[in-house]
Design a protein around this motif. Sequence first.
Motif, PDB file in Angstrom:
ATOM      1  N   TRP A  25      30.514  -0.940  -0.056  1.00 41.04           N
ATOM      2  CA  TRP A  25      31.174  -1.368  -1.288  1.00 41.04           C
ATOM      3  C   TRP A  25      30.373  -2.463  -1.994  1.00 41.04           C
ATOM      4  CZ3 TRP A  25      33.633  -6.085  -2.654  1.00 41.04           C
ATOM      5  CH2 TRP A  25      34.404  -6.020  -3.826  1.00 41.04           C
ATOM      6  N   LEU A  26      29.670  -3.276  -1.207  1.00 44.50           N
ATOM      7  CA  LEU A  26      28.826  -4.321  -1.784  1.00 44.50           C
ATOM      8  C   LEU A  26      27.544  -3.766  -2.398  1.00 44.50           C
ATOM      9  CD1 LEU A  26      29.153  -7.104   0.957  1.00 44.50           C
ATOM     10  CD2 LEU A  26      30.064  -7.200  -1.372  1.00 44.50           C
ATOM     11  N   GLY A  27      27.297  -2.479  -2.203  1.00 42.48           N
ATOM     12  CA  GLY A  27      26.127  -1.833  -2.789  1.00 42.48           C
ATOM     13  C   GLY A  27      24.874  -1.897  -1.933  1.00 42.48           C
ATOM     14  N   VAL A  28      25.025  -2.286  -0.657  1.00 41.54           N
ATOM     15  CA  VAL A  28      23.886  -2.337   0.255  1.00 41.54           C
ATOM     16  C   VAL A  28      23.709  -0.960   0.889  1.00 41.54           C
ATOM     17  CG1 VAL A  28      22.907  -3.421   2.320  1.00 41.54           C
ATOM     18  CG2 VAL A  28      24.315  -4.773   0.737  1.00 41.54           C
ATOM     19  N   PRO A  29      22.541  -0.329   0.740  1.00 43.13           N
ATOM     20  CA  PRO A  29      22.329   0.993   1.342  1.00 43.13           C
ATOM     21  C   PRO A  29      22.517   0.927   2.860  1.00 43.13           C
ATOM     22  CG  PRO A  29      20.572   0.489  -0.212  1.00 43.13           C
ATOM     23  CD  PRO A  29      21.355  -0.782  -0.014  1.00 43.13           C
ATOM     24  N   LEU A  30      23.425   1.767   3.368  1.00 45.39           N
ATOM     25  CA  LEU A  30      23.748   1.734   4.790  1.00 45.39           C
ATOM     26  C   LEU A  30      23.211   2.972   5.488  1.00 45.39           C
ATOM     27  CD1 LEU A  30      25.270   0.273   7.111  1.00 45.39           C
ATOM     28  CD2 LEU A  30      27.233   1.725   6.572  1.00 45.39           C
ATOM     29  N   ILE A  31      22.407   2.751   6.509  1.00 46.64           N
ATOM     30  CA  ILE A  31      21.900   3.825   7.366  1.00 46.64           C
ATOM     31  C   ILE A  31      22.738   3.836   8.637  1.00 46.64           C
ATOM     32  CG2 ILE A  31      19.948   4.576   8.794  1.00 46.64           C
ATOM     33  CD1 ILE A  31      18.095   3.256   6.710  1.00 46.64           C
ATOM     34  N   LEU A  32      23.331   4.979   8.936  1.00 43.28           N
ATOM     35  CA  LEU A  32      24.028   5.136  10.211  1.00 43.28           C
ATOM     36  C   LEU A  32      23.006   5.625  11.228  1.00 43.28           C
ATOM     37  CD1 LEU A  32      27.432   6.710   9.090  1.00 43.28           C
ATOM     38  CD2 LEU A  32      26.913   4.328   9.644  1.00 43.28           C
ATOM     39  N   GLY A  33      22.601   4.714  12.127  1.00 40.47           N
ATOM     40  CA  GLY A  33      21.567   5.024  13.096  1.00 40.47           C
ATOM     41  C   GLY A  33      22.058   5.968  14.174  1.00 40.47           C
ATOM     42  N   PRO A  34      21.155   6.411  15.056  1.00 45.12           N
ATOM     43  CA  PRO A  34      21.519   7.364  16.106  1.00 45.12           C
ATOM     44  C   PRO A  34      22.647   6.828  16.982  1.00 45.12           C
ATOM     45  CG  PRO A  34      19.138   7.124  15.960  1.00 45.12           C
ATOM     46  CD  PRO A  34      19.723   6.055  15.099  1.00 45.12           C
ATOM     47  N   GLN A  35      23.751   7.556  17.044  1.00 45.26           N
ATOM     48  CA  GLN A  35      24.920   7.143  17.811  1.00 45.26           C
ATOM     49  C   GLN A  35      25.820   8.338  18.062  1.00 45.26           C
ATOM     50  OE1 GLN A  35      27.738   4.725  15.177  1.00 45.26           O
ATOM     51  NE2 GLN A  35      25.958   4.910  13.807  1.00 45.26           N
ATOM     52  N   THR A  36      26.855   8.121  18.861  1.00 40.45           N
ATOM     53  CA  THR A  36      27.884   9.131  19.078  1.00 40.45           C
ATOM     54  C   THR A  36      28.946   8.973  17.994  1.00 40.45           C
ATOM     55  OG1 THR A  36      27.528   9.091  21.468  1.00 40.45           O
ATOM     56  CG2 THR A  36      29.606  10.009  20.703  1.00 40.45           C
ATOM     57  N   TYR A  37      29.404  10.084  17.455  1.00 45.27           N
ATOM     58  CA  TYR A  37      30.469  10.079  16.440  1.00 45.27           C
ATOM     59  C   TYR A  37      31.712  10.720  17.042  1.00 45.27           C
ATOM     60  CZ  TYR A  37      26.792   8.989  13.061  1.00 45.27           C
ATOM     61  OH  TYR A  37      25.752   8.380  12.387  1.00 45.27           O
ATOM     62  N   GLY A  38      32.830   9.998  16.963  1.00 43.73           N
ATOM     63  CA  GLY A  38      34.080  10.527  17.467  1.00 43.73           C
ATOM     64  C   GLY A  38      34.178  10.422  18.987  1.00 43.73           C
ATOM     65  N   PRO A  39      35.266  10.984  19.547  1.00 46.37           N
ATOM     66  CA  PRO A  39      36.308  11.706  18.822  1.00 46.37           C
ATOM     67  C   PRO A  39      37.179  10.772  17.985  1.00 46.37           C
ATOM     68  CG  PRO A  39      36.925  11.415  21.114  1.00 46.37           C
ATOM     69  CD  PRO A  39      35.529  10.912  21.002  1.00 46.37           C
ATOM     70  N   VAL A  81      23.554   6.283   3.235  1.00 44.57           N
ATOM     71  CA  VAL A  81      22.376   6.917   2.627  1.00 44.57           C
ATOM     72  C   VAL A  81      21.620   7.790   3.623  1.00 44.57           C
ATOM     73  CG1 VAL A  81      22.109   5.091   0.920  1.00 44.57           C
ATOM     74  CG2 VAL A  81      20.889   4.911   3.120  1.00 44.57           C
ATOM     75  N   LEU A  82      21.924   7.639   4.899  1.00 47.12           N
ATOM     76  CA  LEU A  82      21.293   8.455   5.935  1.00 47.12           C
ATOM     77  C   LEU A  82      22.206   8.460   7.150  1.00 47.12           C
ATOM     78  CD1 LEU A  82      18.854  10.013   7.178  1.00 47.12           C
ATOM     79  CD2 LEU A  82      17.921   7.791   7.866  1.00 47.12           C
ATOM     80  N   VAL A  83      22.404   9.647   7.737  1.00 44.46           N
ATOM     81  CA  VAL A  83      23.256   9.790   8.919  1.00 44.46           C
ATOM     82  C   VAL A  83      22.426  10.409  10.039  1.00 44.46           C
ATOM     83  CG1 VAL A  83      25.386  10.731   9.878  1.00 44.46           C
ATOM     84  CG2 VAL A  83      25.268  10.162   7.446  1.00 44.46           C
ATOM     85  N   MET A  84      22.304   9.675  11.156  1.00 47.76           N
ATOM     86  CA  MET A  84      21.573  10.166  12.317  1.00 47.76           C
ATOM     87  C   MET A  84      22.518  10.166  13.521  1.00 47.76           C
ATOM     88  SD  MET A  84      18.045   7.989  11.737  1.00 47.76           S
ATOM     89  CE  MET A  84      16.939   9.064  12.620  1.00 47.76           C
ATOM     90  N   THR A  85      22.457  11.208  14.323  1.00 47.34           N
ATOM     91  CA  THR A  85      23.260  11.262  15.537  1.00 47.34           C
ATOM     92  C   THR A  85      22.327  11.290  16.740  1.00 47.34           C
ATOM     93  OG1 THR A  85      23.344  13.668  15.852  1.00 47.34           O
ATOM     94  CG2 THR A  85      24.884  12.721  14.254  1.00 47.34           C
ATOM     95  N   ARG A  86      22.887  11.011  17.916  1.00 46.23           N
ATOM     96  CA  ARG A  86      22.048  11.040  19.117  1.00 46.23           C
ATOM     97  C   ARG A  86      22.338  12.257  19.992  1.00 46.23           C
ATOM     98  NH1 ARG A  86      24.357   5.729  22.433  1.00 46.23           N
ATOM     99  NH2 ARG A  86      26.425   6.520  22.892  1.00 46.23           N
ATOM    100  N   ASP A  87      23.131  13.196  19.465  1.00 44.31           N
ATOM    101  CA  ASP A  87      23.383  14.437  20.210  1.00 44.31           C
ATOM    102  C   ASP A  87      23.906  15.505  19.254  1.00 44.31           C
ATOM    103  OD1 ASP A  87      26.530  14.616  20.481  1.00 44.31           O
ATOM    104  OD2 ASP A  87      25.998  12.534  20.867  1.00 44.31           O
ATOM    105  N   ASP A  88      23.813  16.748  19.695  1.00 45.52           N
ATOM    106  CA  ASP A  88      24.199  17.885  18.841  1.00 45.52           C
ATOM    107  C   ASP A  88      25.708  17.988  18.669  1.00 45.52           C
ATOM    108  OD1 ASP A  88      21.530  18.581  18.567  1.00 45.52           O
ATOM    109  OD2 ASP A  88      21.550  19.887  20.336  1.00 45.52           O
ATOM    110  N   ILE A  89      26.472  17.574  19.682  1.00 47.07           N
ATOM    111  CA  ILE A  89      27.938  17.619  19.580  1.00 47.07           C
ATOM    112  C   ILE A  89      28.411  16.714  18.448  1.00 47.07           C
ATOM    113  CG2 ILE A  89      30.101  17.091  20.770  1.00 47.07           C
ATOM    114  CD1 ILE A  89      28.743  17.859  23.398  1.00 47.07           C
ATOM    115  N   SER A  90      27.826  15.511  18.369  1.00 47.51           N
ATOM    116  CA  SER A  90      28.179  14.588  17.283  1.00 47.51           C
ATOM    117  C   SER A  90      27.756  15.140  15.927  1.00 47.51           C
ATOM    118  CB  SER A  90      27.515  13.226  17.508  1.00 47.51           C
ATOM    119  OG  SER A  90      28.097  12.558  18.598  1.00 47.51           O
ATOM    120  N   ALA A  91      26.591  15.790  15.886  1.00 48.54           N
ATOM    121  CA  ALA A  91      26.097  16.355  14.628  1.00 48.54           C
ATOM    122  C   ALA A  91      27.067  17.407  14.098  1.00 48.54           C
ATOM    123  CB  ALA A  91      24.713  16.961  14.835  1.00 48.54           C
TER     124      ALA A  91
END
Length: 382
Positions: free
Chosen positions: A117-131, A148-158
């Motif tokens: 919201w502050l306008g700072v470009p946010l990169i989501l680095g390699p991590q687990t998403y969910g559940p 601005v970029l979404v990276m996951t560390r496994d295919d299940i999260s992707a």
Amino acid sequence: MGCMALSYSLINLLHKIELENKLLFKYIFFDGEKDQKYPRQIAKSLGIYEDHIMSSQLPPVRRFRSIVRRPHNLFKYIKNIRTCKFAIDMTGGDSFSDIYGDDRFIYGTNVKLFTEWLGVPLILGPQTYGPYSERNIEKAKRAIKNSVLVMTRDDISAELVKNISGIDPIAVTDVAFILPYEKEQNQPANKIKIGVNISGLLVKDQVEKTTINEILKTDYDEYIKLLLDELTKHDDYEIHFIPHVTADVTAIERVKKLYPGAICPDMFKNPMEAKSYISKMDFFTGARMHATIAAFSSHVAVIPAGYSKKFIGLFKSLDYDHVLDFRTFNTEQAVKFTLNGITERENLKQETFKGMQKLNFKLDLMKNTLENKILKLISEAQ
């Protein structure tokens, strides 16, 4: 040591990008630390100028009343985050989820949304998403879509990210696989070194006060007792109780009274020191995922003992099937699975070499993707 391993590894990767592109980076850790001991330690370990890295305030965005109570923290966060060309958030590797409770999920996601919201470009680095529970999916989705970029560390999260947001993320791996360490030359040994990480999170008299919204089929305390009872029957085994989080130390001290012959190192000063120690083992098992990553990436035969999908997803992507899942194994099966891993440790060790060879592609993809995005963001900001 797990979260620190992410910090050290990410900064190490960014420093390489910095040097290769003849750039000058200054790093801010939004970790809420008042002194600068932690960033100075990282700078010293990785060869970075101390004045190029600092700690800063976290935003008090857990609830509205926290902003009212600590407005100075909010102003400090806004001041410092707005100096950044971009921000990278890895949410501790596994905390962009509500398995540890809604409170942790809400705060971590609020930080992402506020930064965006502050306008700072946010990169989501390699991590687990969910559940994510149904009530939290929309909040997670907004944070993902605004980055601005979404990276996951496994295919299940992707797959999960794509299903809830429509975004096709870059599936790579955990950045801690590239954590530096010191590997000693193999010395002739009379005994087989068995490293066991006893988790302060999973013991019944819980040391680490974190909620786990997972049902475990394994009785963890009984598993540790039965496993150690078997291991101590072997005179040729040298057992090491290895902590990876401060809470583990207390849990280990309790168990140590029952198995006084085990070797218990002091809590490590940094994750590189922890990985160096683990690298000396002939076999390692534990429920701290970054401890098992340290073992795997230093070619130690390892049985990761998982309590959530993060273990299965990460190691499955490396074609490493020797993961103990406390959610599906009963106690007897868990002990048998671990002991079999010790018996087959030479085969497991060879599989770590194959896994790391496969990993090189994902590590290159991670670096190149991050590098290209950073260079683009710097160019757009000029």
